[in-house]
Design an enzyme around this catalytic site. Sequence first.
Site, mmCIF file in Angstrom:
data_model
loop_
_atom_site.group_PDB
_atom_site.id
_atom_site.type_symbol
_atom_site.label_atom_id
_atom_site.label_comp_id
_atom_site.label_asym_id
_atom_site.label_seq_id
_atom_site.Cartn_x
_atom_site.Cartn_y
_atom_site.Cartn_z
ATOM 1 N N LYS A 62 0.788 -1.210 0.071
ATOM 2 C CA LYS A 62 0.105 -0.094 0.141
ATOM 3 C C LYS A 62 1.004 1.397 -0.139
ATOM 4 O O LYS A 62 0.674 2.158 -0.713
ATOM 5 C CB LYS A 62 -0.917 0.088 1.240
ATOM 6 C CG LYS A 62 -1.316 1.445 1.594
ATOM 7 C CD LYS A 62 -2.449 1.501 2.900
ATOM 8 C CE LYS A 62 -1.703 1.698 4.006
ATOM 9 N NZ LYS A 62 -1.375 2.847 4.282
ATOM 10 N N ASN A 63 1.993 1.344 0.901
ATOM 11 C CA ASN A 63 2.727 2.613 1.005
ATOM 12 C C ASN A 63 3.612 2.704 -0.146
ATOM 13 O O ASN A 63 3.686 4.070 -0.416
ATOM 14 C CB ASN A 63 3.398 2.719 2.398
ATOM 15 C CG ASN A 63 2.283 2.810 3.629
ATOM 16 O OD1 ASN A 63 1.140 3.024 3.255
ATOM 17 N ND2 ASN A 63 2.658 2.324 4.795
ATOM 18 N N CYS A 118 -4.439 12.764 12.880
ATOM 19 C CA CYS A 118 -5.398 11.618 12.682
ATOM 20 C C CYS A 118 -5.264 10.874 14.005
ATOM 21 O O CYS A 118 -4.911 11.197 14.917
ATOM 22 C CB CYS A 118 -4.625 10.769 11.456
ATOM 23 S SG CYS A 118 -3.103 9.609 12.106
ATOM 24 N N ARG A 131 0.841 14.263 13.533
ATOM 25 C CA ARG A 131 1.392 14.359 12.288
ATOM 26 C C ARG A 131 1.450 15.389 11.453
ATOM 27 O O ARG A 131 0.802 15.527 10.550
ATOM 28 C CB ARG A 131 0.759 13.274 11.430
ATOM 29 C CG ARG A 131 0.606 11.725 12.218
ATOM 30 C CD ARG A 131 -0.310 10.812 11.585
ATOM 31 N NE ARG A 131 0.663 10.463 10.439
ATOM 32 C CZ ARG A 131 0.148 9.540 9.600
ATOM 33 N NH1 ARG A 131 -0.843 8.498 9.905
ATOM 34 N NH2 ARG A 131 0.857 8.764 8.506
ATOM 35 N N ASP A 154 4.241 0.341 12.391
ATOM 36 C CA ASP A 154 3.044 -0.328 12.024
ATOM 37 C C ASP A 154 2.776 -1.838 12.209
ATOM 38 O O ASP A 154 1.610 -2.285 11.830
ATOM 39 C CB ASP A 154 2.913 -0.227 10.148
ATOM 40 C CG ASP A 154 2.813 1.373 9.791
ATOM 41 O OD1 ASP A 154 3.099 1.525 8.653
ATOM 42 O OD2 ASP A 154 2.724 2.161 10.479
ATOM 43 N N ARG A 170 -8.536 -0.120 4.491
ATOM 44 C CA ARG A 170 -7.890 0.926 3.930
ATOM 45 C C ARG A 170 -6.544 0.422 3.374
ATOM 46 O O ARG A 170 -5.669 0.771 2.606
ATOM 47 C CB ARG A 170 -7.489 2.186 5.016
ATOM 48 C CG ARG A 170 -8.669 2.982 5.362
ATOM 49 C CD ARG A 170 -8.322 4.197 6.203
ATOM 50 N NE ARG A 170 -7.061 4.688 5.517
ATOM 51 C CZ ARG A 170 -6.612 5.926 6.119
ATOM 52 N NH1 ARG A 170 -7.068 6.376 7.063
ATOM 53 N NH2 ARG A 170 -5.643 6.458 5.325
#
Length: 425
Positions: free
Chosen positions: A22-23, A119, A124, A307, A399
């Site tokens: 994803k990233n 968030c 952030r 993560d 997500r």
Amino acid sequence: MDRIVVSGGGRLCGEVQVSGSKNATLALMAAALLAEGETVLRNVPRLRDVDAMLQLLAALGARAGWDESVPGTLRISGDGVDRPEAPYDLVRRMRASFMVLGPLVARFGRGRVSEPGGCAIGVRPVDQHVKGLEALGAKVELTHGYVEATSERLRGARVAFDVCTVNGTQNVMMAACLADGETVLENAAREPEVIELAAALGEMGARIEGAGTSRIEIEGVRRLRGVDHVVSGDRIEAGTLLAAGVATRGDVRLRGVDARVMEATIEKLRETGAEIEVDESGIRARAFDAPRGVDVVTAPYPGFATDMQSQLMAVLCVSAGSSVVTETVFENRFMHVPELLRLGADIGVTGRTAHVRGVPRLMGAPVMATDLRASAGLIVAALAAEGETEVSRVYHIDRGYERIEEKLRSLGARIRRVRESEGEA
Ligand code: EPZ
């Protein structure tokens, strides 16, 4: 909102293909704006975040979409960008959107992107992104919640980041590719996603040295051309699946991910007593007894990934010992703890440190997802828990995980998704 229902307590066994990262994908989608012509990205996971970035690129005037004839393939061209503005309602949903600012100002001379805002896991800020673009000569203004960067032509500069930022490094590195002259990034992020982005930019014609180290050198060029790039496997999805295998004392084999970018996760799981084998066919995790308690401190790559913190914590909740989990990257990344307590975990939090005392077994209960990786940790815990766990607000997990319940079901998990419509009383 969809819910995921898990009947836990069974061992996960089998083999599963890891989806594309994803990233890495999100950064590569932003990079496509820099190139003339079409960029093709393959092995792209179908995720809410990828769709959100597609929406944003289209809002800018770029041509961006799935190639339905080839699964997992995006086709993007920035040539048609005529509205270099990323609106708040899109950016607030997916903060990685902020990475379009560097490409926009570098190629089109102007970019206006909403401040992402905080968030669930932290404030952030984007001050380092701004610092880097200003160093490259962009005029940056913060007005009405938007960051506007303009520049006739960026010029190479030395940028020393005050903090190690992945997307900040990527944003400024992309902008520097089209700047006039040489740029040096000091204290750059070393994540595999930075290395992969630099490799794709190099395929586009950029001149980048040192990606993967804390010092990256970029020699600006006049133009970049579209490329055809295969996205690498998602190291965080892979780590999540390994954690599920260990938490359930199972035998899980993964294909499609490079173990070399997962060393910290693999070593930490080995420390719990799991047997992890790596060979050319992939990664295999087996566990036979309760995990041992281990201490872990999250850190920028190559340290233990923030993560992966909630997923490892879920494993430690059913360990035979005690563990200390320290979160150093984000200031509020223990929101999975209250939900884990509902499953019978024994955890005490003081500031950025969680003390986990393993319990013989967790007991299923309704829990709520709060953010992407917290929800992944809850799924891992639910798989290990006796009885039924219902995880609500799974849009968080969608997500970043492609068809997570299908992958886990293929490993023998008793897991199903309850669609919002069918689930209403
Ligand atoms: C990337 O976010 C990842 N997201 C995150 O993954 C990941 O958790 C994070 O890197 C850390 O590894 C994507 O790549 C899309 P940072 P990023 O900038 O780049 C501070 C997931 O679950 N900071 O490296 O936004 C910041 O507050 C997501 O997939 C500043 O102070 O993270 C944080 O404390 C969640 N100023 C620290 O740096 C800035 O200008 C690291 O954040 C930028 C960051």
